[in-house]
Design an enzyme around this catalytic site. Structure first.
Site, PDB file in Angstrom:
ATOM      1  N   LYS A 136      34.759  31.866  41.287  1.00 36.84           N
ATOM      2  CA  LYS A 136      33.874  32.799  40.572  1.00 36.84           C
ATOM      3  C   LYS A 136      34.686  33.379  39.426  1.00 36.84           C
ATOM      4  O   LYS A 136      35.604  34.174  39.623  1.00 36.84           O
ATOM      5  CB  LYS A 136      33.402  33.907  41.507  1.00 36.84           C
ATOM      6  CG  LYS A 136      32.366  34.818  40.888  1.00 36.84           C
ATOM      7  CD  LYS A 136      31.773  35.725  41.954  1.00 36.84           C
ATOM      8  CE  LYS A 136      30.671  36.606  41.420  1.00 36.84           C
ATOM      9  NZ  LYS A 136      31.097  37.526  40.385  1.00 36.84           N
ATOM     10  N   CYS A 196      70.526  58.023  27.133  1.00 32.90           N
ATOM     11  CA  CYS A 196      70.353  56.911  28.066  1.00 32.90           C
ATOM     12  C   CYS A 196      70.498  57.430  29.499  1.00 32.90           C
ATOM     13  O   CYS A 196      71.471  58.124  29.799  1.00 32.90           O
ATOM     14  CB  CYS A 196      71.413  55.845  27.780  1.00 32.90           C
ATOM     15  SG  CYS A 196      71.487  54.580  29.057  1.00 32.90           S
ATOM     16  N   CYS A 199      74.072  55.781  30.843  1.00 35.79           N
ATOM     17  CA  CYS A 199      75.404  56.072  30.300  1.00 35.79           C
ATOM     18  C   CYS A 199      75.449  57.349  29.457  1.00 35.79           C
ATOM     19  O   CYS A 199      76.519  57.764  29.028  1.00 35.79           O
ATOM     20  CB  CYS A 199      75.914  54.902  29.464  1.00 35.79           C
ATOM     21  SG  CYS A 199      75.041  54.704  27.911  1.00 35.79           S
TER      22      CYS A 199
HETATM   23  S1  IVH Z   1      26.165  30.945  39.931  1.00 36.35           S
HETATM   24  C1  IVH Z   1      21.836  32.041  40.649  1.00 36.35           C
HETATM   25  N1  IVH Z   1      28.677  30.261  39.680  1.00 36.35           N
HETATM   26  O1  IVH Z   1      28.789  35.704  38.894  1.00 36.35           O
HETATM   27  C2  IVH Z   1      23.277  31.833  40.599  1.00 36.35           C
HETATM   28  N2  IVH Z   1      28.021  32.435  39.014  1.00 36.35           N
HETATM   29  O2  IVH Z   1      26.692  37.601  40.479  1.00 36.35           O
HETATM   30  C3  IVH Z   1      23.867  32.214  39.316  1.00 36.35           C
HETATM   31  N3  IVH Z   1      29.828  33.761  38.051  1.00 36.35           N
HETATM   32  O3  IVH Z   1      26.224  36.553  36.707  1.00 36.35           O
HETATM   33  C4  IVH Z   1      25.313  32.329  39.290  1.00 36.35           C
HETATM   34  N4  IVH Z   1      31.387  32.239  38.246  1.00 36.35           N
HETATM   35  O4  IVH Z   1      28.380  35.718  35.697  1.00 36.35           O
HETATM   36  C5  IVH Z   1      27.755  31.235  39.528  1.00 36.35           C
HETATM   37  N5  IVH Z   1      30.855  29.515  39.461  1.00 36.35           N
HETATM   38  C6  IVH Z   1      29.935  30.474  39.303  1.00 36.35           C
HETATM   39  C7  IVH Z   1      30.269  31.718  38.736  1.00 36.35           C
HETATM   40  C8  IVH Z   1      29.274  32.687  38.615  1.00 36.35           C
HETATM   41  C9  IVH Z   1      31.108  33.463  37.836  1.00 36.35           C
HETATM   42  C10 IVH Z   1      29.230  35.076  37.745  1.00 36.35           C
HETATM   43  C11 IVH Z   1      28.023  34.998  36.838  1.00 36.35           C
HETATM   44  C12 IVH Z   1      26.918  35.677  37.542  1.00 36.35           C
HETATM   45  C13 IVH Z   1      27.619  36.427  38.619  1.00 36.35           C
HETATM   46  C14 IVH Z   1      26.741  36.408  39.857  1.00 36.35           C
END
Ligand code: IVH
Length: 783
Positions: free
Chosen positions: A118, A411, A414
């Site tokens: 994520k 310092c 020193c």
């Molecule tokens: S899927 C319906 N995949 O996380 C699913 N989200 O709370 C949509 N995000 O707003 C999101 N990495 O900004 C998905 N590999 C990933 C992600 C990701 C970051 C963020 C995205 C989204 C939030 C979800």
């Protein structure tokens, strides 16, 4: 037919190539050509477009530079809402999620999950119509976002046009725009240098950059995009599962996460979470958890949504990388170069799974910018290998007894005075200096902290590589007054060492042996070991290769040092100031007196000798109104500095296309004693170092390889190809890039391919590396 049609065809070809290289670089992470080659293609396209503005297309890779600021962003309605994810915080939460999924899909075969990091950035939607990027939008509240198309177009790894084939006529790709850590650190470092605002974390930096009304600013920010889903799809079809959809999206030119995996059970998800958790700190970007998605689209549809989240996906969060804690005190630490840096002493707090009780505050300017006081609640960030940092003060929580942080005048180790560093800039023969943000203890080697750090660096593996001398032992040596400078190490005896804690007869004599074994360091190692501010291993190697002796390096004028690639004004100043310092000179003398013999090549590096021409020299004097082209003409006309200085108005008038302003300025420059003498000193030093540029062309006819064309291919071991090229050129040969019937000889190292084959086909003589060495040796050139 016409120039225009030729140019149009070339521009199309260049765009195709550049797009392809962008894809390999940004999406596949497998660049096919060096950056310099890429820059050449890019510049060629840009100049073609400048020459023929009608050739510019909106999807040209040159059109990523940003445009005029817009007053505000217009709104965008997301036809397919941009949802958010439910969160899991424990293994149990994930098991619950999986159980619910399987219950709802009762009767279905199995459930596969796609696992992805994520990313910690911001969600965006990219709309492609007939393969062309027509809109980029932020998520906003999920239904209404902002139109940030002109900013999105500046993100280097977002294709303005899809590649390959088979994409739906309308395709909305969704993903995250984020800022990789390295780019974020650089951005903040630059902001600190310039005294402007820093960003607390890469996510804020990414959001702030994407929401810029002036897209020219966005264009300068190191943003990236990674696709993880889709929205609208019309006039075409996508595969029936998430994993294959993303692979297709990658084929069409968009980056997807290289860590994406398909697993077939919740246990697979948990294993993935564990593995990525361990990898988290070494990734190039911040992640705040893992997203698990049911792979099969029919199953996704059967599961549907609840509130604003899909039932087929979940985010399993990692511990946060930012925490709040109390700043209990500020301590000042003294480093190797005497820099006195403020370190925050914190109420210990766990950040991303690690207990943090110290964090850096960088320098006094940073303290001022943060407005931080002792007793404040502060936000700490720890990510990757970077030292934890104080990124923000929570002003609402400031206690009544908060105290300001005193600037040390002495310092802490020193007691010597502490001064602010000065930033020295040299331009047009003049030096100016401004106050820097770093505090420095002036005690140098009288300061125990600096001595300790200097010695720890001196003995380290990449420097003098003295085994068996850890930080603790160095501290004891200094504390016991056995060692006052690196030079004293070479007078230590076994009984001295035995007096230290943790040493026995054998370890003590081993240490003395390894000190002895280090007495003949290569020049580059020795220069690095000296610990000159701003001189890392690479710069040390460069100095050694270019100048060949410690004597030359230590005598080099800042202007001469600046002839080296990658040595800018500040580094040149640091090197020069280091060797100018009496203390440092004494330490080097003592090192020699104590038996350290630096292994020097003696000769001036061929690369350096070949890199300087008289025209370069003139251009580098930065005489007002005398640009590079004029410098070339002056060099041809006069051939030496003395002749140039002696040239009168009439002589100068005769130089092709040299205007009056330039002539006036030249005469003024050489009539002023200070600038004339400086130029003469630089020239004298360059000559003393072995560079001769008088009539270089006239003399080549008599050289042994005059008139011959040579080609180098494959890898050489004794020297780089540049050096081999410089050696051959010094014997009068021309070194070409391709083999033809006119080629006189080919030098082929291991890995030689098509050029070698061509040489054999054309019966051109071929030498191996030893053959080349022999030939050079016969003509008195040693490697
Ligand atoms: S899927 C319906 N995949 O996380 C699913 N989200 O709370 C949509 N995000 O707003 C999101 N990495 O900004 C998905 N590999 C990933 C992600 C990701 C970051 C963020 C995205 C989204 C939030 C979800």
């Amino acid at each position: 037919m016409t120039d225009f049609t030729d140019a149009a065809a070339r521009a199309t070809e260049l765009r195709k190539q550049i797009d392809q290289h962008n894809y390999r670089y940004y999406v596949l992470d497998e660049p096919a050509i060096p950056d310099a080659e890429y820059d050449r293609l890019f510049n060629e396209l840009r100049s073609l477009e400048e020459q023929y503005p009608d050739l510019v297309t909106s999807d040209s890779p040159t059109q990523r530079v940003g445009s005029q600021p817009s007053p505000s962003f217009s709104q965008v309605q997301h036809e397919v809402p941009m949802l958010s994810l439910a969160n899991a915080f424990s293994d149990d939460d994930l098991h619950d999620f999986d159980r619910r999924v399987r219950q709802r899909l009762e009767g279905d075969a199995g459930v596969e999950y796609v696992c992805e990091p994520k990313l910690d950035g911001l969600a965006v939607s990219l709309l492609y119509e007939d393969g062309v990027l027509v809109r980029g939008a932020t998520r906003g509240d999920g239904t209404t976002g902002e139109d940030v198309t002109s900013n999105i177009r500046t993100v280097r790894n977002i294709p303005l046009k899809l590649q390959g084939s088979g994409w739906p006529a309308v395709l909305e790709v969704r993903g995250e725009v984020y800022m990789p850590r390295a780019g974020f650190e650089q951005l903040n470092e630059r902001a600190r240098d310039e005294g402007s605002k820093t960003f607390a974390n890469p996510r804020n930096a990414a959001a702030g950059s994407l929401r810029q009304l002036d897209s020219r600013i966005t264009a300068q920010r190191p943003l990236e995009f990674c696709a993880y889903g889709y929205g609208r799809v019309e006039g075409g079809e996508l595969p029936d599962n998430q994993h294959e959809i993303l692979l297709k999206v990658r084929d069409w030119g968009l980056k997807i996460n290289t860590e994406m995996r398909l697993v077939d059970s919740v246990q697979g998800c948990l294993d993935y979470y564990q593995i990525l958790g361990e990898k988290r700190d070494s990734l190039a970007y911040d992640i705040d958890g893992i997203v698990f998605k049911v792979n099969n689209l029919d199953q996704q549809q059967a599961l549907g949504f609840v509130a604003r989240s899909p039932r087929w996906a979940i985010a399993f969060k990692f511990p946060a990388q930012e925490e709040i804690t109390e700043l209990q005190d500020v301590e000042f630490r003294v480093g190797r170069t005497g820099a006195v840096t403020p370190v925050a002493r914190l109420r210990p707090v766990s950040v991303g799974g690690v207990t943090v009780s110290n964090a850096t505050l960088h320098n006094m300017d940073e303290i001022e910018r943060l407005g931080v006081m002792i007793g404040d609640s502060v936000i700490i960030r720890r990510a990757g290998d970077v030292i934890p940092q104080v990124v923000q003060v929570v002003l609402e929580r400031r206690p009544d007894d908060a105290r300001s942080i005193p600037v040390p005048q002495q310092c802490p180790v020193c007691g010597s005075d502490v001064e602010r560093t000065r930033i020295v800039k040299r331009s047009k023969g003049r030096e100016t200096s401004t106050e820097g943000s770093i505090l420095r203890c002036v005690g140098r080697l009288t300061c125990q902290a600096q001595v300790k750090q200097a010695i720890i660096h001196f003995v380290s593996r990449r420097a003098m590589d003295i085994d068996g001398l850890g930080e603790k032992s160095v501290e004891q040596l200094v504390d016991h007054q056995l060692v006052h400078s690196p030079a004293d190490l070479f007078r230590l005896t076994v009984p001295d060492v035995l007096a230290l804690e943790g040493f026995a007869e054998l370890s003590a004599s081993n240490l003395i042996e390894s000190i002895d074994a280090s007495r003949r360091p290569a020049l580059a190692r020795f220069v690095y070991a000296l610990g000159i501010p701003d001189v890392g291993e690479e710069t040390a190697k460069l100095l050694a290769r270019a100048f060949g002796s410690l004597e030359r390096i230590s005598q080099a004028l800042p202007e001469v040092l600046e002839y080296l690639p990658d040595v800018g004004g500040e580094v040149a100043h640091e090197i020069h100031a280091f060797f100018d310092d009496l203390h440092n000179q004494q330490v080097i003398q003592q090192l020699r007196a104590n038996g350290v013999e630096v292994q020097e090549e003696g000769s001036l590096g061929a690369e350096f000798a070949a890199s300087v021409s008289f025209a370069d020299f003139i251009a580098r004097l930065e005489i007002p109104h005398v640009a590079r082209t004029s410098a070339d003409r002056l060099a041809t006309a006069f051939g030496s500095l003395q002749q140039l200085i002696e040239a009168d108005w009439l002589d100068l008038k005769q130089v092709d296309r040299l205007n009056e302003k330039a002539i006036k300025s030249l005469r003024g420059y050489f009539q002023a004693e200070q600038s004339r003498q400086r130029a003469q000193a630089i020239e004298a030093q360059l000559r003393e170092f072995g560079m001769h540029w008088e009539s270089p062309r006239a003399s080549t006819d008599s050289l042994p390889l005059a008139g011959q064309s040579w080609v180098l291919t494959g890898t050489l071991e004794t020297f780089s190809r540049e050096v081999a090229k410089a050696h051959l050129e010094s014997l009068g040969a021309k070194v070409a890039g391709s083999v033809s019937a006119k080629t006189h000889c080919v030098v082929a190292g291991p890995g030689a391919g098509s050029k070698l084959a061509k040489a054999e086909q054309l019966k051109v003589p071929v030498l191996d590396e030893q053959g080349l060495l022999d030939l050079l040796g016969r003509h008195g050139v040693t490697s």
